[in-house]
Design a protein around this motif. Structure first.
Motif, PDB file in Angstrom:
ATOM      1  N   PHE A 170       9.144  -6.635 -10.150  1.00 30.66           N
ATOM      2  CA  PHE A 170       8.153  -5.737 -10.743  1.00 30.66           C
ATOM      3  C   PHE A 170       6.783  -5.879 -10.081  1.00 30.66           C
ATOM      4  CE2 PHE A 170      11.104  -4.189 -13.606  1.00 30.66           C
ATOM      5  CZ  PHE A 170      10.540  -3.290 -14.497  1.00 30.66           C
ATOM      6  N   LEU A 171       6.418  -7.085  -9.709  1.00 33.55           N
ATOM      7  CA  LEU A 171       5.141  -7.255  -9.007  1.00 33.55           C
ATOM      8  C   LEU A 171       5.167  -6.536  -7.660  1.00 33.55           C
ATOM      9  CD1 LEU A 171       4.182 -10.973  -9.706  1.00 33.55           C
ATOM     10  CD2 LEU A 171       2.901  -8.933 -10.374  1.00 33.55           C
ATOM     11  N   LEU A 172       6.265  -6.683  -6.929  1.00 31.24           N
ATOM     12  CA  LEU A 172       6.377  -6.009  -5.643  1.00 31.24           C
ATOM     13  C   LEU A 172       6.342  -4.496  -5.828  1.00 31.24           C
ATOM     14  CD1 LEU A 172       6.780  -6.189  -2.597  1.00 31.24           C
ATOM     15  CD2 LEU A 172       9.265  -6.341  -2.994  1.00 31.24           C
ATOM     16  N   ALA A 173       7.019  -3.991  -6.858  1.00 26.07           N
ATOM     17  CA  ALA A 173       6.999  -2.550  -7.122  1.00 26.07           C
ATOM     18  C   ALA A 173       5.588  -2.073  -7.468  1.00 26.07           C
ATOM     19  CB  ALA A 173       7.958  -2.211  -8.258  1.00 26.07           C
ATOM     20  N   GLY A 174       4.858  -2.859  -8.238  1.00 27.40           N
ATOM     21  CA  GLY A 174       3.530  -2.463  -8.665  1.00 27.40           C
ATOM     22  C   GLY A 174       2.519  -2.378  -7.540  1.00 27.40           C
ATOM     23  N   PHE A 175       2.792  -3.085  -6.439  1.00 25.01           N
ATOM     24  CA  PHE A 175       1.884  -3.061  -5.292  1.00 25.01           C
ATOM     25  C   PHE A 175       2.500  -2.352  -4.082  1.00 25.01           C
ATOM     26  CE2 PHE A 175       0.248  -6.637  -7.771  1.00 25.01           C
ATOM     27  CZ  PHE A 175      -1.113  -6.360  -7.770  1.00 25.01           C
ATOM     28  N   SER A 176       3.564  -1.562  -4.323  1.00 27.71           N
ATOM     29  CA  SER A 176       4.253  -0.893  -3.220  1.00 27.71           C
ATOM     30  C   SER A 176       3.363   0.181  -2.597  1.00 27.71           C
ATOM     31  CB  SER A 176       5.551  -0.245  -3.711  1.00 27.71           C
ATOM     32  OG  SER A 176       6.450  -1.204  -4.196  1.00 27.71           O
ATOM     33  N   PRO A 177       3.207   0.157  -1.260  1.00 30.06           N
ATOM     34  CA  PRO A 177       2.413   1.192  -0.606  1.00 30.06           C
ATOM     35  C   PRO A 177       3.218   2.440  -0.245  1.00 30.06           C
ATOM     36  CG  PRO A 177       3.003  -0.494   0.982  1.00 30.06           C
ATOM     37  CD  PRO A 177       3.578  -0.927  -0.342  1.00 30.06           C
ATOM     38  N   ASN A 178       4.558   2.326  -0.262  1.00 32.96           N
ATOM     39  CA  ASN A 178       5.384   3.460   0.145  1.00 32.96           C
ATOM     40  C   ASN A 178       6.753   3.345  -0.507  1.00 32.96           C
ATOM     41  OD1 ASN A 178       7.005   1.667   1.862  1.00 32.96           O
ATOM     42  ND2 ASN A 178       5.225   1.699   3.236  1.00 32.96           N
ATOM     43  N   LEU A 179       7.586   4.359  -0.279  1.00 31.21           N
ATOM     44  CA  LEU A 179       8.895   4.429  -0.926  1.00 31.21           C
ATOM     45  C   LEU A 179       9.828   3.318  -0.459  1.00 31.21           C
ATOM     46  CD1 LEU A 179      10.747   5.988  -2.841  1.00 31.21           C
ATOM     47  CD2 LEU A 179      11.408   7.449  -0.919  1.00 31.21           C
ATOM     48  N   ALA A 180       9.741   2.934   0.816  1.00 30.14           N
ATOM     49  CA  ALA A 180      10.632   1.900   1.335  1.00 30.14           C
ATOM     50  C   ALA A 180      10.387   0.564   0.639  1.00 30.14           C
ATOM     51  CB  ALA A 180      10.436   1.757   2.854  1.00 30.14           C
ATOM     52  N   VAL A 181       9.126   0.196   0.468  1.00 31.89           N
ATOM     53  CA  VAL A 181       8.807  -1.067  -0.207  1.00 31.89           C
ATOM     54  C   VAL A 181       9.197  -0.990  -1.676  1.00 31.89           C
ATOM     55  CG1 VAL A 181       6.949  -2.662  -0.837  1.00 31.89           C
ATOM     56  CG2 VAL A 181       6.962  -1.586   1.422  1.00 31.89           C
ATOM     57  N   PHE A 182       9.007   0.180  -2.286  1.00 30.85           N
ATOM     58  CA  PHE A 182       9.392   0.352  -3.683  1.00 30.85           C
ATOM     59  C   PHE A 182      10.907   0.173  -3.844  1.00 30.85           C
ATOM     60  CE2 PHE A 182      10.576   2.899  -7.394  1.00 30.85           C
ATOM     61  CZ  PHE A 182       9.714   2.382  -8.346  1.00 30.85           C
ATOM     62  N   ALA A 183      11.691   0.743  -2.925  1.00 30.98           N
ATOM     63  CA  ALA A 183      13.151   0.576  -2.982  1.00 30.98           C
ATOM     64  C   ALA A 183      13.529  -0.893  -2.806  1.00 30.98           C
ATOM     65  CB  ALA A 183      13.817   1.430  -1.902  1.00 30.98           C
ATOM     66  N   LEU A 184      12.829  -1.598  -1.905  1.00 26.40           N
ATOM     67  CA  LEU A 184      13.077  -3.035  -1.733  1.00 26.40           C
ATOM     68  C   LEU A 184      12.787  -3.785  -3.031  1.00 26.40           C
ATOM     69  CD1 LEU A 184      13.685  -5.529   0.004  1.00 26.40           C
ATOM     70  CD2 LEU A 184      11.266  -5.515   0.697  1.00 26.40           C
ATOM     71  N   ALA A 185      11.715  -3.383  -3.729  1.00 25.79           N
ATOM     72  CA  ALA A 185      11.382  -4.028  -4.996  1.00 25.79           C
ATOM     73  C   ALA A 185      12.495  -3.844  -6.023  1.00 25.79           C
ATOM     74  CB  ALA A 185      10.075  -3.456  -5.534  1.00 25.79           C
ATOM     75  N   LEU A 186      13.118  -2.667  -6.054  1.00 21.61           N
ATOM     76  CA  LEU A 186      14.225  -2.430  -6.979  1.00 21.61           C
ATOM     77  C   LEU A 186      15.442  -3.281  -6.607  1.00 21.61           C
ATOM     78  CD1 LEU A 186      14.064   1.446  -7.523  1.00 21.61           C
ATOM     79  CD2 LEU A 186      13.035  -0.378  -8.898  1.00 21.61           C
ATOM     80  N   VAL A 187      15.647  -3.483  -5.318  1.00 20.43           N
ATOM     81  CA  VAL A 187      16.731  -4.363  -4.873  1.00 20.43           C
ATOM     82  C   VAL A 187      16.476  -5.792  -5.348  1.00 20.43           C
ATOM     83  CG1 VAL A 187      17.830  -5.396  -2.850  1.00 20.43           C
ATOM     84  CG2 VAL A 187      17.369  -2.934  -2.903  1.00 20.43           C
ATOM     85  N   VAL A 188      15.230  -6.254  -5.213  1.00 21.15           N
ATOM     86  CA  VAL A 188      14.877  -7.599  -5.683  1.00 21.15           C
ATOM     87  C   VAL A 188      15.077  -7.699  -7.186  1.00 21.15           C
ATOM     88  CG1 VAL A 188      12.952  -9.227  -5.981  1.00 21.15           C
ATOM     89  CG2 VAL A 188      13.253  -8.028  -3.804  1.00 21.15           C
ATOM     90  N   GLN A 189      14.630  -6.680  -7.916  1.00 21.98           N
ATOM     91  CA  GLN A 189      14.787  -6.663  -9.373  1.00 21.98           C
ATOM     92  C   GLN A 189      16.246  -6.787  -9.783  1.00 21.98           C
ATOM     93  OE1 GLN A 189      13.209  -3.115 -11.283  1.00 21.98           O
ATOM     94  NE2 GLN A 189      14.756  -3.258 -12.887  1.00 21.98           N
TER      95      GLN A 189
END
Length: 380
Positions: free
Chosen positions: A85-104
Motif C-alpha cells: 500500500f505504501l508503494l501504491a500510494g507513492f506510485s508515479p505511473n501505472l507500471a509502479v502501481f501494478a508492481l505495488a499490487l503484486v507486492v500486496q
C-alpha cells in the motif's frame, strides 16, 4: 490468554482486511490520478491481480510457516500488505502501481496466516469458532470498508488513500508482535520426496469443496447491480442493501448458528443452491429480499460446517500448509468466478451466474459427504 490472543489476531485481521477490501471499488477513480489514459480492460486486470498473486503465493508461504513459525508468517502478511500500500500510494505511473499490487498480493494473505497461527494455539471446537470469527471479521470489513473509504474518496482523496490506509496493517503488525511464537513444525519428509509436497486425498476433497463453495458465492457478485435493475429496481441504495444481505445474515446470526449440531455443511449447500436457483428464475422483485436471506443462511451454515471439517483435519498436517492451500483454493475460485460471470452474462444474460452458482453448490454437495464420516458434525 487464549481469549486475548484470539482478540488480537482477529482485530489485526480486520484491520488488514479493511485495508485490502475497502479500496478496489474505487479503483477507476484512483487510476485517474496517475495522469495517463488507462485502458478500460486494465481496470479488471488490476482488480484481480492481488488475488491472483495471493493464490500463487499462499501454498509457498504455508510451507515456510510450518518450517519457521506461523506467527512469523502472520507478521510477514501484515507487513507485506503495508509495504504494497505504501508503494501504491507513492506510485508515479501505472507500471509502479501494478508492481505495488503484486507486492500486496504476494506478500500479504492475512486470512490464511491468521487462521494458521490460530490453529497452532487452539484445537477442536475452539479452533472452529475462531475460524468462524475470521470470516466474521472479513465480512465486517467487506461491508464497512467500501463505506468508510468512500467517505474519504468523497473528501477528495485519490491515490494517497493508499498511504493513509497503510497504517492499518502496520497497527495489525503491532498487535501481533507481542503474541507468543509457535514452535516450527519439523519436516517429516526430505525435500524432493513425494511425501514432501503431496496432500492427503481427504484434504484434497476438502479443498475441492472450498473451491466450489467459494466459486458459488463469488460468481453472483460482479453483476448483481444490473441483475437488480433488470428486475425493475432503480434505487442504488436498495440494490446495495440486497447485495449485502447475505453478509449481514452472517454477521447477525453467527453466534446462534455456531451452537447448532448436525450436518450444517450439506444443509447450507442445499439452501445456497435453492436460493440461487430461485434468483435465476427471476421471481418478482418483492421476493428478492427473502431469497437473499435464504442464500445468506445457506452461506452461513456452509461456512460453519466447513470450518468444523477444517478444524478436525488440522491434525492431519501442518497448519501453515493446510491453511495456505485452503486460502489459495478460495482465491483461485474467486478469480475463475469473475471470469465466468463476465462470459456468462455477455452470452446468456445477467441471471445466468445464479444458475451457475446453483450448479457449483450442488457439485460441492456431491463432494461433501465423504468428509462428514470423520467430521465433528456427525457426532451425536
Amino acid at each position: 490468554m487464549p481469549r486475548r490472543l484470539t482478540a488480537s489476531v482477529l482485530l489485526g485481521h480486520y484491520l488488514s482486511a479493511f485495508t485490502a477490501l475497502g479500496v478496489p471499488l474505487f479503483l477507476p477513480r484512483i487510476l485517474a490520478d496517475l495522469g495517463s489514459a488507462v485502458p478500460t480492460w486494465s481496470i479488471g486486470a488490476l482488480y484481480v491481480l492481488p488475488t491472483l498473486c495471493t493464490a500463487l503465493a499462499a501454498p509457498l508461504w504455508g510451507r515456510l510457516a510450518d518450517r519457521h513459525g506461523c506467527r512469523l508468517s502472520l507478521l510477514r502478511a501484515h507487513a507485506g500488505l503495508a509495504a504494497g500500500f505504501l508503494l501504491a500510494g507513492f506510485s508515479p505511473n501505472l507500471a509502479v502501481f501494478a508492481l505495488a499490487l503484486v507486492v500486496q498480493g504476494t506478500f500479504g494473505g492475512a486470512m490464511a496466516a491468521s487462521n494458521a497461527y490460530l490453529a497452532t494455539q487452539l484445537q477442536g471446537e475452539g479452533l472452529s469458532r475462531a475460524l468462524n470469527l475470521t470470516q466474521y471479521s472479513a465480512r465486517l470489513a467487506m461491508l464497512s470498508g467500501p463505506v468508510l473509504v468512500g467517505l474519504l474518496a468523497d473528501a477528495g482523496l485519490g491515490i494517497e488513500l493508499y498511504r493513509y490506509l497503510a497504517w492499518l496493517p502496520l497497527l495489525a503488525f503491532a498487535l501481533v508482535l507481542p503474541l507468543p511464537a509457535d514452535a516450527p513444525r519439523p519436516r517429516r519428509h526430505p525435500a524432493g520426496t513425494p511425501g514432501a509436497t503431496e496432500l492427503p486425498a481427504d484434504l484434497l476433497r476438502l479443498l475441492a469443496v472450498q473451491f466450489l463453495f467459494s466459486f458459488a458465492m463469488v460468481v453472483t457478485f460482479p453483476y448483481f447491480m444490473p441483475y437488480g435493475e433488470a428486475l425493475g429496481l432503480n434505487d442504488d441504495a436498495l440494490i446495495g442493501l440486497l447485495y449485502s444481505l447475505p453478509h449481514l445474515v452472517y454477521l447477525l446470526a453467527l453466534p446462534w448458528v455456531q451452537r447448532l449440531g448436525g450436518p450444517l455443511l450439506p444443509a447450507g449447500l442445499v439452501l445456497l443452491a435453492l436460493g440461487n436457483l430461485l434468483q435465476f428464475l427471476r421471481l418478482p422483485a418483492e421476493l428478492l429480499f427473502a431469497l437473499r436471506l435464504l442464500a445468506g443462511l445457506g452461506m452461513l451454515l456452509a461456512f460453519v460446517g466447513l470450518h468444523r471439517c477444517l478444524a478436525e483435519r488440522r491434525r492431519a498436517g501442518g497448519a501453515g500448509r493446510l491453511f495456505g492451500w485452503f486460502d489459495a483454493s478460495g482465491k483461485w475460485a474467486g478469480t475463475a468466478a469473475g471470469l465466468v460471470a463476465g462470459l456468462a452474462c455477455q452470452r446468456y444474460g445477467v441471471a445466468m451466474p445464479f444458475l451457475i452458482a446453483c450448479l457449483a453448490a450442488l457439485a460441492a454437495l456431491a463432494v461433501t459427504y465423504p468428509l462428514l464420516t470423520r467430521s465433528p458434525e456427525t457426532a451425536p
